[in-house]
Design an enzyme around this catalytic site. Structure first.
Site, short mmCIF file in Angstrom:
data_model
loop_
_atom_site.label_atom_id
_atom_site.label_comp_id
_atom_site.label_asym_id
_atom_site.label_seq_id
_atom_site.Cartn_x
_atom_site.Cartn_y
_atom_site.Cartn_z
N GLU A 51 0.83 -1.21 0.00
CA GLU A 51 0.00 0.00 0.00
C GLU A 51 0.87 1.26 0.00
O GLU A 51 1.82 1.38 0.77
CB GLU A 51 -0.91 0.00 1.23
N LYS A 124 -9.95 2.39 -2.15
CA LYS A 124 -10.15 1.86 -0.80
C LYS A 124 -11.47 2.36 -0.21
O LYS A 124 -11.73 3.56 -0.18
CB LYS A 124 -8.97 2.29 0.07
N CYS A 163 -5.66 -2.73 2.36
CA CYS A 163 -5.39 -2.67 3.79
C CYS A 163 -6.64 -2.87 4.65
O CYS A 163 -7.12 -3.99 4.76
CB CYS A 163 -4.69 -1.37 4.14
#
Length: 295
Positions: A51, A124, A163
């Site tokens: 990431e 995300k 994540c």
């Protein structure tokens, strides 16, 4: 009981890049390109970076200067990554700090096919807002608006989350339902340096992180690849431990929790159908009973 000897070989080789990140984006990019080429030369077909690999993890503080790291997609980084993917004939997953034309900011993963074509991107969705533990991402990123879509590539159909998305089973399930055979999670996770003396708690958290992603692999009959950074940056110690789980939840490769490492991981995609035949979780769903999940 699964009869693995009956598998028809359908192997794809994954490459996971676990690195410490410096404060110099140019240096980080050069290192990433070098790592991609090394893995490709060793047989990797789908390669993932961690990431926000171009910088240190800046979300530990709220500072407007870090918006200078944001870039457009398509843009300079995607153009250069595209060339590397095409040159080495690899599928590439990379995480970038995206700025849109309207100056909306996202934590975005891009996927390039083995010809360098930008297959798609994922923004995300679950954004941590925990500045006390140095994960103050809400200051920088808007929640993703592209949904959970898988991407057909030359070597496999893959899904990507980023994540903190990895803690949410709904995201993995939706990617599996969209046909993903492998789910990638570019990641930046660790524990606060101030908690370094709490080794027992720290290890429990690291194991929980591994366990939740193994459970996604089992519940959906997919391979899962988590790609973390490593090392100490300001207030955070990143625990590495990049790994790949089989559809049965077996950790088939695991990187160090403290060293930089390149993982090369063969995955037999024939396992997916074999596991789903014995454990048909997707077919046995009772969607008529799940209405509360969207309330």
């Amino acid at each position: 009981m699964l009869r693995y000897s009956a598998f028809m070989a359908n192997t794809v080789t994954l490459g996971l890049v676990q690195r410490a990140c410096s404060g110099d984006p140019r240096r980080n990019f050069s290192q990433a390109v070098e790592d991609i080429k090394k893995l490709a030369d060793r047989g990797a077909q789908i390669i993932s970076l961690s990431e926000l690999f171009l910088s240190r993890y800046f979300c530990q503080v709220e500072n407007k200067k870090f918006f200078e790291l944001a870039e457009r997609i398509p843009g300079d980084s995607t153009e250069r990554l595209s060339k590397v993917a095409a040159e080495k004939k690899v599928v590439l997953v990379a995480s970038l700090f995206e700025q849109t034309e309207n100056k909306v900011y996202y934590n975005t993963a891009v996927v390039f096919d083995a010809d360098g074509f930008l297959v798609g991107k994922y923004r995300k969705t679950h954004i941590p807002d925990d500045l006390t533990n140095y994960y103050g991402e809400r200051f920088y990123f808007s929640p993703g608006d592209l949904g959970y879509k898988s991407f057909q590539t030359r070597y496999a159909r893959i899904g990507v989350c980023v994540c903190w998305d990895q803690w949410f089973p709904e995201a993995a399930r939706l990617l599996a339902l969209d046909g993903a055979e492998i789910i990638f999670y570019p990641t930046a996770i660790g524990w606060p340096v101030q908690k370094k003396g709490q080794q027992s708690l720290n290890e429990k958290e690291r194991q929980a992180w591994i366990t939740i992603q193994r459970s996604h692999a089992i519940a959906n009959g997919v391979f899962v690849a988590a790609v973390n950074r490593v090392g100490e940056e300001d207030h955070l110690h990143f625990w590495g431990s990049s790994f790949v789980s089989s559809p049965l939840g077996e950790v088939i490769a695991l990187a160090s929790d403290r060293k930089e490492e390149l993982l090369l991981v063969p995955c037999n995609l024939a396992e997916i159908n074999a596991v789903r035949k014995d454990w048909p979780f997707l077919k046995a769903r009772r969607t008529d009973t799940y209405s509360r999940l969207v309330k």
